[in-house]
Design a protein around this motif. Structure first.
Motif: not given
Ligand code: GLA
Length: 379
Positions: A205-232
């Motif tokens: 959202l800073a613009g393509q090619g303008r640094g990483t996305i690590l500073q973006h703030q994210l909210k996901i409407t989810a209380s659960r996720f699906t854990p994976v094995d080593s091959t995802l």
């Protein structure tokens, strides 16, 4: 009296006219050539613009090649990663912007059983099949036709293509509605098959090619996720996000916990997991909200799908030079892939991805842009 009444009616008419023009903010659709494939097939780019946002879609892979949205000062920038030329998309695309199918995400060991028959699909990700196999929908040339406020892409995947049973007729409608890009997928088949369609845009959202996305703030409407094995591949468990780096129920900077010492993060080399959305299945509702404090851009993702793959561009290694000569560093884009859960055909406890002959697959996802004026504030 007559004059006052006439004046009033004229005023009302003007107000009505303005409202109608705003309400009908028409999308302008333009078409240009994006070049030819090696076999001579022409590829086009359709640009949709409505004065608020602008999206450019290629008929090759249904790729969103650019998506422009304003920041808090009204400056437009392209917020998706990609390439300037068709040739680069053909030769080395980590699914930038692509329409992914017939089965988005992974199928374990490239194999599944449907109605008692075992099917083999290409293993193009170690021992697993990823994103529909070696030649998935992201590499198909789709037929395009303009529709109201956008375009409709269609593709007929033949019976047995990439190992999948049944002729599948798929359409994807990309439309602009005010400040959102909406994608509506439909498909029908002449034999039972499996379908899971998504869009694989990498956002920054800073613009393509303008640094990483690590500073973006994210909210996901989810209380659960699906854990994976080593091959995802999901283990089958639906795990609570409580107390883990996977808890995005409140807006959290992505970089805050991405390198936490958690087994699931090691397996994904960061985030590369499916979240189980808290929602009524089938209803278009919020899956995620992404905010870049630097530019004020906000992206809401709404979907009818039960899952969301949040992927932090962990396989980008800084070797790709993208649009406008910008180098794409590690974690410089993130994907919010609305979907059914990975490897569902092999997990009877997951929502089914089977499409019966003659039935219609239908799914809607909307990417809605806005801005927040105060970097620290709520709106
Ligand atoms: C998906 C997968 C990732 C990766 C990307 C493409 O999002 O989940 O593991 O394969 O596609 O690079």
């Amino acid at each position: 009296m007559f004059l006052i009444k006439a004046g009033f009616e004229l005023g009302l008419l003007c107000v009505l006219l303005v409202i109608t023009t705003v309400a009908e903010a028409k999308t302008k659709i333009t078409k240009k050539s994006f070049g030819l494939l090696d076999d001579g097939t022409p590829v086009e780019i359709y640009t949709l613009a409505n004065g608020k946002i602008e999206a450019a879609i290629a008929t090759y892979g249904g790729i969103v090649v650019s998506l422009r949205a304003p920041d808090r000062n009204g400056n437009m920038d392209d917020v998706v990663l990609g390439y300037d030329s068709l040739n680069q998309y053909v030769s080395n695309n980590p699914y930038f912007g692509a329409l992914v199918g017939r089965y988005a995400n992974r199928i374990a060991h490239g194999s599944f059983v449907l109605e008692g028959k075992t099917y083999s699909v290409p293993k193009n990700d170690g021992d697993n099949s990823l994103h529909g196999g070696a030649r998935g929908f992201d590499k198909a040339v789709w037929k395009a036709k303009p529709i109201k406020d956008g375009i409709e892409l269609s593709y007929v995947s033949r019976d047995g293509e990439q190992g999948y049973p049944g002729t599948l007729t798929a359409t994807a409608r990309y439309t602009l509605n005010d400040n959102e890009l909406r994608i509506e997928y439909s498909a029908t088949a002449d034999k039972p098959t499996v379908v899971n369609l998504t869009n694989h845009s990498y956002f920054n959202l800073a613009g393509q090619g303008r640094g990483t996305i690590l500073q973006h703030q994210l909210k996901i409407t989810a209380s659960r996720f699906t854990p994976v094995d080593s091959t995802l591949i999901p283990t089958g468990e639906l795990r609570s996000v409580e107390g883990t780096a996977f808890d995005f129920r409140a807006p959290t900077p992505i970089g805050q916990r991405i390198d936490a010492n958690e087994d699931q993060l090691h397996k994904g080399k960061g985030y590369d997991h499916n979240w189980v959305l808290d929602k009524v299945p089938g209803r278009l509702s919020e899956a995620a909200e992404l905010y870049d404090p630097g530019t004020g851009r906000v992206l809401h993702v709404l979907t009818t799908e039960p899952g969301l793959q949040f992927y932090t561009g962990n396989f980008l290694d800084g070797t790709i030079i993208g649009k406008q000569g910008r180098r794409y560093a590690w974690r410089s884009g993130l994907c919010l892939e609305t979907q059914h859960f990975p490897d569902s055909p092999n997990h009877p406890n997951f929502p089914s991805t089977e499409l019966k002959a003659g039935k219609r697959y239908h799914s809607v996802t909307a990417f809605k842009f806005s801005v927040r004026s105060d970097p620290g504030g709520k709106q």
